[in-house]
Design a protein around this motif. Structure first.
Motif, PDB file in Angstrom:
ATOM      1  N   LEU A  10      54.559  35.483  46.082  1.00 36.02           N
ATOM      2  CA  LEU A  10      55.161  36.760  46.500  1.00 36.02           C
ATOM      3  C   LEU A  10      56.350  36.550  47.436  1.00 36.02           C
ATOM      4  O   LEU A  10      57.301  37.327  47.422  1.00 36.02           O
ATOM      5  N   CYS A  11      56.301  35.478  48.245  1.00 34.26           N
ATOM      6  CA  CYS A  11      57.423  35.238  49.165  1.00 34.26           C
ATOM      7  C   CYS A  11      58.502  34.368  48.524  1.00 34.26           C
ATOM      8  O   CYS A  11      59.536  34.110  49.147  1.00 34.26           O
ATOM      9  N   LEU A  58      50.901  43.488  44.550  1.00 37.91           N
ATOM     10  CA  LEU A  58      51.450  44.170  45.735  1.00 37.91           C
ATOM     11  C   LEU A  58      50.780  45.538  45.930  1.00 37.91           C
ATOM     12  O   LEU A  58      50.450  45.920  47.063  1.00 37.91           O
ATOM     13  N   LYS A  79      44.527  32.614  47.478  1.00 39.01           N
ATOM     14  CA  LYS A  79      45.255  33.639  48.215  1.00 39.01           C
ATOM     15  C   LYS A  79      46.563  33.088  48.794  1.00 39.01           C
ATOM     16  O   LYS A  79      47.592  33.757  48.772  1.00 39.01           O
ATOM     17  N   ASP A  80      46.518  31.859  49.320  1.00 38.34           N
ATOM     18  CA  ASP A  80      47.726  31.253  49.887  1.00 38.34           C
ATOM     19  C   ASP A  80      48.761  30.982  48.781  1.00 38.34           C
ATOM     20  O   ASP A  80      49.964  31.162  48.985  1.00 38.34           O
ATOM     21  N   LYS A  97      53.196  40.707  39.684  1.00 37.36           N
ATOM     22  CA  LYS A  97      53.554  40.780  41.111  1.00 37.36           C
ATOM     23  C   LYS A  97      53.393  42.205  41.624  1.00 37.36           C
ATOM     24  O   LYS A  97      52.842  42.433  42.714  1.00 37.36           O
ATOM     25  N   ARG A 104      47.185  45.109  47.145  1.00 41.98           N
ATOM     26  CA  ARG A 104      47.136  44.692  48.546  1.00 41.98           C
ATOM     27  C   ARG A 104      47.612  45.788  49.497  1.00 41.98           C
ATOM     28  O   ARG A 104      47.612  45.583  50.711  1.00 41.98           O
ATOM     29  N   GLN A 123      44.582  35.965  39.842  1.00 38.48           N
ATOM     30  CA  GLN A 123      44.338  36.869  40.968  1.00 38.48           C
ATOM     31  C   GLN A 123      43.912  38.253  40.475  1.00 38.48           C
ATOM     32  O   GLN A 123      42.960  38.843  40.993  1.00 38.48           O
ATOM     33  N   GLU A 173      50.730  46.609  49.742  1.00 34.77           N
ATOM     34  CA  GLU A 173      52.047  46.196  50.241  1.00 34.77           C
ATOM     35  C   GLU A 173      53.191  46.882  49.498  1.00 34.77           C
ATOM     36  O   GLU A 173      54.358  46.505  49.649  1.00 34.77           O
ATOM     37  N   ASP A 216      50.322  34.199  47.937  1.00 37.42           N
ATOM     38  CA  ASP A 216      51.306  34.504  48.992  1.00 37.42           C
ATOM     39  C   ASP A 216      52.616  33.756  48.742  1.00 37.42           C
ATOM     40  O   ASP A 216      53.708  34.294  48.933  1.00 37.42           O
ATOM     41  N   MET A 217      52.498  32.491  48.341  1.00 36.55           N
ATOM     42  CA  MET A 217      53.694  31.679  48.094  1.00 36.55           C
ATOM     43  C   MET A 217      54.490  32.186  46.891  1.00 36.55           C
ATOM     44  O   MET A 217      55.704  32.047  46.828  1.00 36.55           O
TER      45      MET A 217
END
Lengths: 184, 184
Positions: free
Chosen positions: B156-157, A175, B149-150, A171, A178, B173, A180, B153-154
């Motif tokens: 990371l969130c 991050l 990518k989505d 992770k 990206r 990734q 971030e 994102d899921m």
């Protein structure tokens, strides 16, 4: 379509020091019944310490379940009622002797979804202030420092296999890639 | 410094359908003794299917331990004597109805190192040939497709929390970002 299972009954099978085991009879969505044997665990907190050079600190310790040493991020189980971030900071202090100016939530991970309720709350520690470790009695760990890139290499080649450590390192790498996350 | 624990004695505490629990008395490196309660699990295999567009397939299923649906890569436990890659291909066929021209080893992950022997053997499936799913009786899953990518994102969130799924998506990734993996 929403999947579900409904609990019909539940019994305690085993009560241990760290976890207990229950067996539940459940109603499935096709109207049939089945049983689920579940490990009930209080949850844990884990924290990846990273310095302003992008180096990460890992702890090497013997893991009885695997009969050998493993390389992991500092972690431990939650005490009753303990806030997860406070637990992560406590483990960082106990295992590494570090405090952190900045702690970022890396989101919880469920390590073993099929049969174990454990949730591991995951954090990134930056702005490190390094001191002396304060291990619990019976806890023996060695702190080691790696450039993040080397730790990620060790994940990709299978040298680092601990799930929470894999999750945290990857992770943080994504991050950073990206833009971030920045080093502090 | 090498850390170790030596088994002094061991007893079976619980024998379940999927796992058993043992308690061992161990000698620590300071000469004191302690006890370890360990879940003994046969291990599992998990596989991330990704098509030539960089889209990944995840399965949504109810997980009793969490009382809700979770989004995961296809996975299951090893049958006695089963080769892990064969188990991963079997789960891919059962849960998604896919076969794969190319299966890459993403290296094993140990989800719960503190008290559980489980090893999850992790794979990436490419060159997919898509057919009809063949779920086990009592297994209810829905296959969903996301751009990688989505899905990342899921992760990371915190919308995707299953440990093996986090590990597989983030490894893939990073491999793509590094140019160590290409879409096929």
């Amino acid at each position: 379509m929403v999947h579900f299972e409904k609990t019909l009954s539940s019994e305690n099978l085993f009560e241990g020091r760290i976890f207990r085991v229950i067996r539940s009879k459940v109603l499935l969505e096709d109207g049939k019944t089945s049983h689920r044997e579940i490990v009930c665990h209080p949850g844990g907190a884990a924290i990846l310490p990273m310095n302003d050079q992008g180096e990460v600190y890992l702890v090497r310790q013997f893991r009885y379940a695997f009969g050998r040493e493993l390389l992991e991020i500092p972690a431990g189980k939650l005490e009753p009622g303990e806030d997860p971030e406070a637990a992560a900071r406590r483990e960082l202090w106990e295992e590494c002797g570090f405090s952190a100016d900045s702690v970022r939530n890396l989101m919880p991970v469920y390590p073993t979804v099929g049969y174990d309720t454990e949730v591991i709350h995951m954090y990134l520690a930056q702005g490190l202030r390094c001191g002396e470790a304060h291990p619990d009695p019976g806890e023996f760990v060695t702190v080691e420092k790696y450039p993040l890139k080397d730790a990620v290499d060790m994940v990709l080649c299978g040298e680092i296999r601990d799930g929470k450590t894999v999750a945290a390192l990857m992770k943080v790498q994504v991050l950073l890639d990206r833009g971030e996350l920045r080093l502090i």
